[in-house]
Scaffold this motif. Structure first.
Motif, PDB file in Angstrom:
ATOM      1  N   GLN A 125       0.855  -1.182   0.000  1.00 21.15           N
ATOM      2  CA  GLN A 125       0.000   0.000   0.000  1.00 21.15           C
ATOM      3  C   GLN A 125       0.894   1.236   0.000  1.00 21.15           C
ATOM      4  O   GLN A 125       1.750   1.384   0.874  1.00 21.15           O
ATOM      5  CB  GLN A 125      -0.889   0.026   1.242  1.00 21.15           C
ATOM      6  CG  GLN A 125      -2.036  -0.946   1.233  1.00 21.15           C
ATOM      7  CD  GLN A 125      -2.948  -0.749   2.426  1.00 21.15           C
ATOM      8  OE1 GLN A 125      -3.060   0.363   2.955  1.00 21.15           O
ATOM      9  NE2 GLN A 125      -3.587  -1.810   2.867  1.00 21.15           N
ATOM     10  N   PRO A 126       0.723   2.127  -0.970  1.00 18.17           N
ATOM     11  CA  PRO A 126       1.583   3.321  -1.019  1.00 18.17           C
ATOM     12  C   PRO A 126       1.150   4.379  -0.015  1.00 18.17           C
ATOM     13  O   PRO A 126      -0.028   4.474   0.332  1.00 18.17           O
ATOM     14  CB  PRO A 126       1.383   3.818  -2.456  1.00 18.17           C
ATOM     15  CG  PRO A 126      -0.013   3.385  -2.801  1.00 18.17           C
ATOM     16  CD  PRO A 126      -0.221   2.064  -2.092  1.00 18.17           C
ATOM     17  N   THR A 127       2.096   5.156   0.457  1.00 15.20           N
ATOM     18  CA  THR A 127       1.810   6.269   1.360  1.00 15.20           C
ATOM     19  C   THR A 127       1.616   7.538   0.544  1.00 15.20           C
ATOM     20  O   THR A 127       2.463   7.869  -0.289  1.00 15.20           O
ATOM     21  CB  THR A 127       2.973   6.476   2.345  1.00 15.20           C
ATOM     22  OG1 THR A 127       3.164   5.266   3.096  1.00 15.20           O
ATOM     23  CG2 THR A 127       2.682   7.628   3.298  1.00 15.20           C
ATOM     24  N   PRO A 128       0.500   8.268   0.729  1.00  6.89           N
ATOM     25  CA  PRO A 128       0.275   9.483  -0.068  1.00  6.89           C
ATOM     26  C   PRO A 128       1.357  10.525   0.168  1.00  6.89           C
ATOM     27  O   PRO A 128       1.779  10.751   1.306  1.00  6.89           O
ATOM     28  CB  PRO A 128      -1.087   9.985   0.420  1.00  6.89           C
ATOM     29  CG  PRO A 128      -1.729   8.808   1.076  1.00  6.89           C
ATOM     30  CD  PRO A 128      -0.611   7.999   1.650  1.00  6.89           C
ATOM     31  N   GLN A 129       1.818  11.139  -0.909  1.00 10.81           N
ATOM     32  CA  GLN A 129       2.753  12.240  -0.779  1.00 10.81           C
ATOM     33  C   GLN A 129       1.993  13.507  -0.406  1.00 10.81           C
ATOM     34  O   GLN A 129       0.757  13.543  -0.429  1.00 10.81           O
ATOM     35  CB  GLN A 129       3.523  12.436  -2.084  1.00 10.81           C
ATOM     36  CG  GLN A 129       2.641  12.688  -3.304  1.00 10.81           C
ATOM     37  CD  GLN A 129       3.432  12.749  -4.590  1.00 10.81           C
ATOM     38  OE1 GLN A 129       4.139  13.719  -4.842  1.00 10.81           O
ATOM     39  NE2 GLN A 129       3.313  11.706  -5.411  1.00 10.81           N
ATOM     40  N   GLU A 130       2.709  14.559  -0.081  1.00 12.12           N
ATOM     41  CA  GLU A 130       2.071  15.799   0.344  1.00 12.12           C
ATOM     42  C   GLU A 130       1.152  16.328  -0.766  1.00 12.12           C
ATOM     43  O   GLU A 130       1.525  16.385  -1.935  1.00 12.12           O
ATOM     44  CB  GLU A 130       3.128  16.854   0.683  1.00 12.12           C
ATOM     45  CG  GLU A 130       2.553  18.146   1.227  1.00 12.12           C
ATOM     46  CD  GLU A 130       3.623  19.159   1.622  1.00 12.12           C
ATOM     47  OE1 GLU A 130       3.246  20.273   2.021  1.00 12.12           O
ATOM     48  OE2 GLU A 130       4.825  18.816   1.514  1.00 12.12           O
ATOM     49  N   GLY A 131      -0.066  16.689  -0.401  1.00 17.31           N
ATOM     50  CA  GLY A 131      -1.038  17.210  -1.360  1.00 17.31           C
ATOM     51  C   GLY A 131      -1.855  16.133  -2.048  1.00 17.31           C
ATOM     52  O   GLY A 131      -2.710  16.443  -2.876  1.00 17.31           O
ATOM     53  N   TRP A 132      -1.583  14.869  -1.717  1.00 19.98           N
ATOM     54  CA  TRP A 132      -2.326  13.743  -2.290  1.00 19.98           C
ATOM     55  C   TRP A 132      -3.176  13.097  -1.202  1.00 19.98           C
ATOM     56  O   TRP A 132      -2.920  13.280   0.001  1.00 19.98           O
ATOM     57  CB  TRP A 132      -1.374  12.704  -2.882  1.00 19.98           C
ATOM     58  CG  TRP A 132      -0.644  13.161  -4.114  1.00 19.98           C
ATOM     59  CD1 TRP A 132      -0.026  14.367  -4.312  1.00 19.98           C
ATOM     60  CD2 TRP A 132      -0.443  12.410  -5.319  1.00 19.98           C
ATOM     61  NE1 TRP A 132       0.559  14.413  -5.562  1.00 19.98           N
ATOM     62  CE2 TRP A 132       0.318  13.227  -6.195  1.00 19.98           C
ATOM     63  CE3 TRP A 132      -0.804  11.131  -5.727  1.00 19.98           C
ATOM     64  CZ2 TRP A 132       0.701  12.797  -7.468  1.00 19.98           C
ATOM     65  CZ3 TRP A 132      -0.432  10.695  -6.990  1.00 19.98           C
ATOM     66  CH2 TRP A 132       0.314  11.525  -7.847  1.00 19.98           C
ATOM     67  N   VAL A 133      -4.180  12.322  -1.607  1.00 22.32           N
ATOM     68  CA  VAL A 133      -5.040  11.619  -0.664  1.00 22.32           C
ATOM     69  C   VAL A 133      -5.180  10.165  -1.087  1.00 22.32           C
ATOM     70  O   VAL A 133      -5.006   9.823  -2.258  1.00 22.32           O
ATOM     71  CB  VAL A 133      -6.440  12.265  -0.578  1.00 22.32           C
ATOM     72  CG1 VAL A 133      -6.356  13.647   0.039  1.00 22.32           C
ATOM     73  CG2 VAL A 133      -7.101  12.322  -1.949  1.00 22.32           C
TER      74      VAL A 133
ATOM     75  N   GLU B 103      -9.626   5.177 -14.231  1.00 19.62           N
ATOM     76  CA  GLU B 103     -10.772   5.899 -13.684  1.00 19.62           C
ATOM     77  C   GLU B 103     -11.399   5.075 -12.575  1.00 19.62           C
ATOM     78  O   GLU B 103     -10.972   3.945 -12.301  1.00 19.62           O
ATOM     79  CB  GLU B 103     -11.813   6.151 -14.787  1.00 19.62           C
ATOM     80  CG  GLU B 103     -12.388   4.864 -15.371  1.00 19.62           C
ATOM     81  CD  GLU B 103     -13.362   5.095 -16.507  1.00 19.62           C
ATOM     82  OE1 GLU B 103     -13.720   6.253 -16.769  1.00 19.62           O
ATOM     83  OE2 GLU B 103     -13.784   4.104 -17.134  1.00 19.62           O
ATOM     84  N   GLY B 104     -12.416   5.643 -11.913  1.00 19.09           N
ATOM     85  CA  GLY B 104     -13.110   4.860 -10.909  1.00 19.09           C
ATOM     86  C   GLY B 104     -13.784   5.715  -9.857  1.00 19.09           C
ATOM     87  O   GLY B 104     -13.727   6.948  -9.869  1.00 19.09           O
ATOM     88  N   ALA B 105     -14.452   5.003  -8.948  1.00 19.78           N
ATOM     89  CA  ALA B 105     -15.143   5.638  -7.830  1.00 19.78           C
ATOM     90  C   ALA B 105     -14.726   4.931  -6.552  1.00 19.78           C
ATOM     91  O   ALA B 105     -14.476   3.719  -6.545  1.00 19.78           O
ATOM     92  CB  ALA B 105     -16.655   5.549  -8.018  1.00 19.78           C
ATOM     93  N   GLY B 106     -14.637   5.697  -5.469  1.00 20.30           N
ATOM     94  CA  GLY B 106     -14.205   5.106  -4.217  1.00 20.30           C
ATOM     95  C   GLY B 106     -14.606   5.969  -3.041  1.00 20.30           C
ATOM     96  O   GLY B 106     -15.511   6.798  -3.127  1.00 20.30           O
ATOM     97  N   VAL B 107     -13.887   5.777  -1.938  1.00 22.37           N
ATOM     98  CA  VAL B 107     -14.217   6.494  -0.718  1.00 22.37           C
ATOM     99  C   VAL B 107     -12.928   6.947  -0.037  1.00 22.37           C
ATOM    100  O   VAL B 107     -11.933   6.219  -0.010  1.00 22.37           O
ATOM    101  CB  VAL B 107     -15.068   5.594   0.218  1.00 22.37           C
ATOM    102  CG1 VAL B 107     -14.327   4.315   0.583  1.00 22.37           C
ATOM    103  CG2 VAL B 107     -15.509   6.341   1.455  1.00 22.37           C
ATOM    104  N   LEU B 108     -12.938   8.167   0.487  1.00 22.37           N
ATOM    105  CA  LEU B 108     -11.789   8.697   1.219  1.00 22.37           C
ATOM    106  C   LEU B 108     -11.745   8.114   2.629  1.00 22.37           C
ATOM    107  O   LEU B 108     -12.711   7.504   3.098  1.00 22.37           O
ATOM    108  CB  LEU B 108     -11.871  10.225   1.290  1.00 22.37           C
ATOM    109  CG  LEU B 108     -11.892  10.992  -0.041  1.00 22.37           C
ATOM    110  CD1 LEU B 108     -12.007  12.491   0.223  1.00 22.37           C
ATOM    111  CD2 LEU B 108     -10.665  10.686  -0.859  1.00 22.37           C
TER     112      LEU B 108
END
Length: 444
Positions: free
Chosen positions: A148-156, A190-195
């Motif tokens: 699982q990647p860790t989000p960089q700054e400004g990413w979610v 593309e796609g749909a998901g949840v934060l």
């Protein structure tokens, strides 16, 4: 070499059997329905495990040296240094580090995950390619755990719920793109998901230079998910914050998942590039692909007279069900010319497209699946003052407008197949072979 006495006997047996080249000892350590997962390949049962052992270890004169062990819950992760003859087949310089992640039940191994990264860290299942294959792109697909990647700054981080498949992924499998793909790459545009906070979102697929001003589809550094960064065919994906758009309550997740590429491309073709008005007649070259079904559904909802083509009666009937007034065979001459033609295929359909549009009309192109070298009678273009417009994806604002249009018109994007993540390759094969009936969606 000797291995620590603290290791379970089955784990020690596996490591020792690699060095002794004993497929019998290796297989005996596994339960009868044991599984090995190695870089996308899954082997289940003793006969399959034995074949794996001979192909992966014996044929490459493999040997292992124990480095350390780590227990995480019911899993034992062993770090080893592997040596052998792997350069010719894999381009791997020996020796190299591997991690063997064992799961045991009653002293038998039920599963073994082999990775070049430490699988004691959080993982996710993903569909990816680590090299391109021009002639057999489907063979490049692997479905296996990844970190699982860790989000960089400004990413979610987005937990994916549904992903639309696109022909763009097939170009990536072939190693093609505006820029050479940086493998390994997780597929999915593309796609749909949840934060993490529970917000349901759609993903806008285009990224580029954050300092670029104006239409982002013209950014020289533009790219979409799965071109230069990992894509959406995984349990989790990281994206820039600006690329997540809240999902309206009236939009189903499956429908939301297909809007990012094909539907956004179709929206820009219809409403930005064509110059059409309600009541005018358009020809859509095709009736069963993602972009073509979107063009038919949206064009009809916008009050345009939509005609389409299809290679088979079944495909033509689908176009009619989705809102087309008339459907023609591929290459069939029309009784009257149209105001605009939408071409997604390129070489095979191009001459028919140019011959089907009236003087002063417009041909909008967004793809070249059948070939990009098109025949062009330039005299016809200037004498009849034809407008030839290229179209690429869409802007973030167009994406938001598309979502509003689909919701306000109560359009349900046509989805032909819904598949689980592990059958993504089945969907891509259907797409490659032209056996589509609308969008193909993978659910997680």
């Amino acid at each position: 070499m000797s291995f620590p006495a603290s290791l379970p006997k089955a784990v020690t047996a596996v490591l020792e059997s690699i060095n002794s080249k004993s497929s019998t000892d290796f297989c005996t350590a596994f339960s009868s329905d044991g599984i090995i997962i190695d870089e996308g390949r899954t082997c289940k049962g003793h006969s399959s495990i034995e074949a794996f052992f001979k192909n992966a270890f014996i044929s490459h004169s493999a040997s292992v040296i124990f480095k350390n062990a780590n227990q995480v819950g019911e899993h034992i992760i062993i770090q080893v240094t592997m040596d052998g003859d792997f350069v010719a087949d894999y381009g791997i310089t020996e020796p190299f580090i591997l991690y063997f992640n064992f799961h045991l039940h009653f002293n038998n191994i039920t599963s073994l995950l082999i990775t070049p990264w430490d699988s004691s860290n959080p993982t996710m299942t993903a569909v990816y390619v680590d090299k391109g294959s021009i002639d057999d792109p489907i063979s490049a697909i692997k479905t296996a755990p990844r970190l699982q990647p860790t989000p960089q700054e400004g990413w979610v981080r987005v937990k994916m719920l549904a992903v639309g498949l696109n022909y763009h992924d097939i170009f990536t499998m072939r190693g093609l793109g505006m820029r050479t793909p940086k493998f390994p790459l997780i597929l999915g545009c593309e796609g749909a998901g949840v934060l993490d906070d529970g917000t349901e979102v759609l993903l806008y697929p285009a990224m580029g230079n954050p300092n670029f001003k104006g239409d982002e589809t013209l950014d020289p550094e533009r790219h979409v998910l799965s071109e230069q960064t990992d894509g959406t065919l995984a349990e989790y994906v990281n994206v820039p914050l600006r690329n997540v758009v809240p999902k309206p309550k009236g939009l189903e997740t499956i429908s939301a998942a297909v809007l990012g590429i094909a539907w956004l491309t179709a929206y820009r073709m219809l409403f930005t590039k064509s110059g059409l008005r309600a009541g005018q007649t358009v020809l859509v070259q095709g009736s069963s692909g993602g972009v073509t079904t979107a063009l038919i559904q949206m064009g009809s909802a916008a009050g345009m007279r939509v005609w389409c083509t299809g290679r088979t009666q079944e495909k033509r009937e689908l176009g009619l069900r989705l809102g087309a007034e008339r459907a023609f065979g591929s290459g069939e001459e029309l009784q009257e010319k149209v105001d605009a033609v939408f071409d997604t295929s390129g070489e095979v359909t191009w001459e028919h497209s140019v011959n089907s549009v009236k003087a002063g009309g417009t041909v909008v192109t967004c793809g070249g699946h059948s070939g990009s070298s098109i025949p062009l009678n330039v005299q016809k273009v200037f004498v009849e003052q034809l407008n030839i417009r290229g179209s690429y994806l869409g802007t973030l604002q167009e994406f938001k407008d598309l979502i509003s249009f689909v919701v306000s018109k109560a359009i349900v994007p046509h989805v032909g197949h819904v598949l689980p993540l592990r059958e993504a390759d089945v969907g891509f094969r259907a797409m490659l072979e032209g056996k589509t009936a609308g969008k193909i969606v993978v659910t997680l």
